[in-house]
Write an enzyme that holds these catalytic residues in place. Structure first.
Site, mmCIF file in Angstrom:
data_model
loop_
_atom_site.group_PDB
_atom_site.id
_atom_site.type_symbol
_atom_site.label_atom_id
_atom_site.label_comp_id
_atom_site.label_asym_id
_atom_site.label_seq_id
_atom_site.Cartn_x
_atom_site.Cartn_y
_atom_site.Cartn_z
ATOM 1 N N TYR A 143 11.035 -3.326 -10.210
ATOM 2 C CA TYR A 143 10.012 -3.904 -9.327
ATOM 3 C C TYR A 143 8.773 -4.304 -10.131
ATOM 4 C CZ TYR A 143 6.900 -4.228 -5.210
ATOM 5 O OH TYR A 143 6.013 -4.654 -4.232
ATOM 6 N N ASN A 172 -1.384 -1.304 -1.345
ATOM 7 C CA ASN A 172 -0.666 -0.682 -0.215
ATOM 8 C C ASN A 172 -1.177 -1.149 1.148
ATOM 9 O OD1 ASN A 172 -0.624 1.109 -2.647
ATOM 10 N ND2 ASN A 172 0.833 2.250 -1.378
ATOM 11 N N VAL A 185 4.916 5.749 2.395
ATOM 12 C CA VAL A 185 4.287 6.990 2.837
ATOM 13 C C VAL A 185 3.749 6.932 4.267
ATOM 14 C CG1 VAL A 185 1.996 6.520 1.805
ATOM 15 C CG2 VAL A 185 2.796 8.867 2.071
ATOM 16 N N VAL A 186 3.092 5.846 4.654
ATOM 17 C CA VAL A 186 2.456 5.835 5.979
ATOM 18 C C VAL A 186 3.515 5.911 7.076
ATOM 19 C CG1 VAL A 186 1.037 4.503 7.591
ATOM 20 C CG2 VAL A 186 0.393 4.624 5.174
ATOM 21 N N TYR A 202 5.103 14.315 -1.737
ATOM 22 C CA TYR A 202 5.710 14.333 -3.071
ATOM 23 C C TYR A 202 4.663 14.759 -4.095
ATOM 24 C CZ TYR A 202 9.147 11.342 -0.657
ATOM 25 O OH TYR A 202 10.063 10.819 0.230
ATOM 26 N N GLY A 203 5.047 15.688 -4.984
ATOM 27 C CA GLY A 203 4.117 16.175 -6.014
ATOM 28 C C GLY A 203 3.100 17.114 -5.391
ATOM 29 N N ASP A 204 1.879 17.156 -6.013
ATOM 30 C CA ASP A 204 0.865 18.090 -5.488
ATOM 31 C C ASP A 204 0.013 17.465 -4.385
ATOM 32 O OD1 ASP A 204 -0.740 16.317 -6.852
ATOM 33 O OD2 ASP A 204 -1.365 17.726 -8.411
ATOM 34 N N PRO A 271 2.526 6.472 -9.677
ATOM 35 C CA PRO A 271 1.139 6.336 -10.160
ATOM 36 C C PRO A 271 0.203 7.411 -9.583
ATOM 37 C CG PRO A 271 2.013 4.212 -9.471
ATOM 38 C CD PRO A 271 3.008 5.248 -9.035
HETATM 39 P P1 NAD Z 1 9.603 -5.768 3.361
HETATM 40 O O1 NAD Z 1 10.665 -5.054 2.624
HETATM 41 O O2 NAD Z 1 9.346 -5.423 4.785
HETATM 42 O O3 NAD Z 1 9.850 -7.341 3.319
HETATM 43 C C1 NAD Z 1 10.535 -8.006 2.298
HETATM 44 C C2 NAD Z 1 11.404 -9.076 2.941
HETATM 45 O O4 NAD Z 1 12.089 -9.798 1.897
HETATM 46 C C3 NAD Z 1 12.492 -8.495 3.844
HETATM 47 O O5 NAD Z 1 12.531 -9.199 5.057
HETATM 48 C C4 NAD Z 1 13.784 -8.678 3.038
HETATM 49 O O6 NAD Z 1 14.925 -8.768 3.840
HETATM 50 C C5 NAD Z 1 13.455 -9.952 2.277
HETATM 51 N N1 NAD Z 1 14.247 -10.116 1.046
HETATM 52 C C6 NAD Z 1 14.479 -9.211 0.069
HETATM 53 N N2 NAD Z 1 15.234 -9.741 -0.898
HETATM 54 C C7 NAD Z 1 15.480 -11.034 -0.542
HETATM 55 C C8 NAD Z 1 16.216 -12.090 -1.117
HETATM 56 N N3 NAD Z 1 16.853 -11.946 -2.294
HETATM 57 N N4 NAD Z 1 16.281 -13.275 -0.455
HETATM 58 C C9 NAD Z 1 15.655 -13.433 0.734
HETATM 59 N N5 NAD Z 1 14.939 -12.463 1.336
HETATM 60 C C10 NAD Z 1 14.858 -11.271 0.703
HETATM 61 O O7 NAD Z 1 8.272 -5.590 2.496
HETATM 62 P P2 NAD Z 1 6.779 -6.075 2.761
HETATM 63 O O8 NAD Z 1 5.919 -4.886 2.737
HETATM 64 O O9 NAD Z 1 6.719 -6.997 3.916
HETATM 65 O O10 NAD Z 1 6.497 -6.873 1.418
HETATM 66 C C11 NAD Z 1 6.496 -8.284 1.370
HETATM 67 C C12 NAD Z 1 6.073 -8.740 -0.011
HETATM 68 O O11 NAD Z 1 4.757 -8.269 -0.308
HETATM 69 C C13 NAD Z 1 6.974 -8.235 -1.134
HETATM 70 O O12 NAD Z 1 7.123 -9.256 -2.098
HETATM 71 C C14 NAD Z 1 6.204 -7.080 -1.710
HETATM 72 O O13 NAD Z 1 6.511 -6.874 -3.058
HETATM 73 C C15 NAD Z 1 4.769 -7.541 -1.511
HETATM 74 N N6 NAD Z 1 3.859 -6.392 -1.449
HETATM 75 C C16 NAD Z 1 3.793 -5.624 -0.325
HETATM 76 C C17 NAD Z 1 2.948 -4.521 -0.309
HETATM 77 C C18 NAD Z 1 2.802 -3.645 0.910
HETATM 78 O O14 NAD Z 1 2.120 -2.623 0.818
HETATM 79 N N7 NAD Z 1 3.359 -3.960 2.047
HETATM 80 C C19 NAD Z 1 2.184 -4.197 -1.445
HETATM 81 C C20 NAD Z 1 2.316 -5.001 -2.572
HETATM 82 C C21 NAD Z 1 3.139 -6.106 -2.554
HETATM 83 N N1 UDP Z 2 4.867 9.773 -0.792
HETATM 84 C C1 UDP Z 2 4.860 11.033 -0.240
HETATM 85 N N2 UDP Z 2 5.730 11.297 0.765
HETATM 86 C C2 UDP Z 2 6.576 10.376 1.286
HETATM 87 C C3 UDP Z 2 6.574 9.068 0.724
HETATM 88 C C4 UDP Z 2 5.706 8.814 -0.315
HETATM 89 O O1 UDP Z 2 4.098 11.913 -0.659
HETATM 90 O O2 UDP Z 2 7.327 10.705 2.215
HETATM 91 C C5 UDP Z 2 3.912 9.487 -1.876
HETATM 92 C C6 UDP Z 2 4.510 8.774 -3.088
HETATM 93 O O3 UDP Z 2 5.032 9.715 -4.010
HETATM 94 C C7 UDP Z 2 3.296 8.039 -3.626
HETATM 95 C C8 UDP Z 2 2.489 7.708 -2.374
HETATM 96 O O4 UDP Z 2 2.964 8.579 -1.363
HETATM 97 O O5 UDP Z 2 2.521 8.887 -4.453
HETATM 98 C C9 UDP Z 2 2.671 6.261 -1.916
HETATM 99 O O6 UDP Z 2 4.053 6.020 -1.879
HETATM 100 P P1 UDP Z 2 4.684 4.681 -1.275
HETATM 101 O O7 UDP Z 2 6.153 4.787 -1.459
HETATM 102 O O8 UDP Z 2 4.154 4.438 0.066
HETATM 103 O O9 UDP Z 2 4.095 3.517 -2.187
HETATM 104 P P2 UDP Z 2 3.736 3.341 -3.734
HETATM 105 O O10 UDP Z 2 2.279 3.120 -3.711
HETATM 106 O O11 UDP Z 2 4.095 4.573 -4.515
HETATM 107 O O12 UDP Z 2 4.549 2.172 -4.146
#
Ligand code: NAD
Ligand code: UDP
Length: 309
Positions: A143, A172, A185-186, A202-204, A271
């Site tokens: 990723y 996030n 996590v949320v 997860y962790g402390d 992280p």
């Molecule tokens: P999500 O998993 O809900 O959405 C991702 C979507 O992409 C899904 O609908 C999935 O089916 C589709 N997808 C995956 N692989 C695909 C492929 N090969 N072809 C077509 N569709 C595909 O996640 P999200 O939280 O909505 O994230 C959307 C984007 O934002 C992602 O690129 C993610 O990396 C980025 N992002 C999200 C967060 C967050 O906190 N939500 C944070 C940082 C970056």
């Molecule tokens: N985490 C946790 N319990 C859970 C899921 C996640 O304590 O059930 C922690 C995870 O180890 C990380 C933070 O919550 O430190 C955020 O995790 P998430 O998977 O939401 O996103 P990240 O920012 O790590 O990609």
């Protein structure tokens, strides 16, 4: 404009499609439903400006569009680690295909990047100039490195072919339409609290994240896309860090849950801290997240309550 949203049936993508339709655009949603769901966009299907295509972005796609939001990629560690090779392909081949489409159609291209490109950051808050601290061979690398390569491709298509690019480094984000089994996590804490099951920390629990409510994030993405000449990465997130133990307590309290806390091992390369510096987004876009965590959590809890019943 005719706008393509890849990953449009996912959590963020479905909110983005909805908002783009509201402000008068035509939207084509492309998704392979790996983590997304048809249900997330069901309510948009009656809109004649909305179209859905089941397609995997690792394969070429030929359409005529004016703009592309490239969101396709599983975002939860649980899901992106399940098939790491596909995650990397989605990020790299997907970006090449969608950038190629942008090049051919002269469409503006926005890449959904992530705070994960900073890895386990040694500085806090993270500014866009920071190059990060990323393990290239760990379980998160498909990723983190995939998203870094996608940024590289985005900037190379800009320099080499003049594609009009935007790069959003999303921190996030949470809200309604996260999947119940998403694993982030949320949603985990809320679902566990609603079911009175143990809250898995997860962790402390001292690691920090900064959580942005989805409506704020979508407004930031749209401002970034429609603002002229921003050919540099922009952090989008809510700069209010909180540690996971406190987050667990906040959610248990709002839900009124009897859940106990269960400590589990910290996943590899998790992280320790994450906090966006959003000075650039404030200055260039006039964007500032405005939804408090307490309000955002209430709305998200209401959503999951309805899903679980
Ligand atoms: P999500 O998993 O809900 O959405 C991702 C979507 O992409 C899904 O609908 C999935 O089916 C589709 N997808 C995956 N692989 C695909 C492929 N090969 N072809 C077509 N569709 C595909 O996640 P999200 O939280 O909505 O994230 C959307 C984007 O934002 C992602 O690129 C993610 O990396 C980025 N992002 C999200 C967060 C967050 O906190 N939500 C944070 C940082 C970056
Ligand atoms: N985490 C946790 N319990 C859970 C899921 C996640 O304590 O059930 C922690 C995870 O180890 C990380 C933070 O919550 O430190 C955020 O995790 P998430 O998977 O939401 O996103 P990240 O920012 O790590 O990609």
């Amino acid at each position: 404009m005719k706008l393509l949203v890849t990953g449009g049936a996912g959590f963020l993508g479905s909110h983005l499609c909805e908002r783009l339709l509201e402000i008068g655009h035509e939207v084509i949603c492309v998704d392979n439903y790996y983590t997304g769901s048809n249900k997330n966009v069901d309510h948009l299907k009656s809109n004649s400006n909305f179209e859905i295509i089941r397609h995997d972005v690792t394969f070429p796609l030929y359409l005529e569009v004016d703009g592309i939001f490239n969101l396709a990629c599983p975002a939860s560690p649980v899901h992106y680690q399940k098939d790491p090779v596909q995650t990397l392909k989605t990020n790299v081949h997907g970006a090449i295909n969608m950038l190629g489409l942008a090049k051919r159609t002269k469409a503006r291209f926005l890449q959904a990047s992530t705070s994960e490109i900073y890895g386990d950051p040694e500085i806090s808050p993270q500014v866009e100039d920071y190059w990060g601290n990323v393990n290239p061979i760990g379980i998160r690398s498909c990723y983190d490195e995939g998203k870094r390569a996608a940024e590289t491709l985005t900037f190379d298509y800009h320099r080499q072919y003049g594609v009009d690019i935007r790069v959003a480094r999303i921190f996030n984000t949470y809200g309604p339409r996260m999947a119940i089994n998403d694993g982030r996590v949320v949603s985990n804490f809320i679902v566990q609290a609603l079911k009175n099951e143990p809250i898995t920390i997860y962790g402390d629990g001292n690691q920090t994240r900064s959580f942005c409510y989805v409506d704020d994030l979508i407004e930031g993405l749209i401002k970034l896309f429609f603002t002229e000449q921003i050919h540099e990465p922009v952090n989008l997130g809510n700069p209010q860090p909180i540690n996971m133990s406190i987050l667990a307590r906040e959610i248990v309290k709002i839900v009124g849950s009897s859940s106990a806390i269960e400590m589990k091992p910290l996943p590899q390369d998790d992280p320790k801290q994450r906090e966006p510096d959003i000075s650039k987004a404030r200055k260039l876009l006039g964007w500032n997240p405005s939804i408090d965590r307490s309000v955002g959590l209430e709305k998200t809890i209401e959503y999951f309550k309805a899903q679980i019943q």
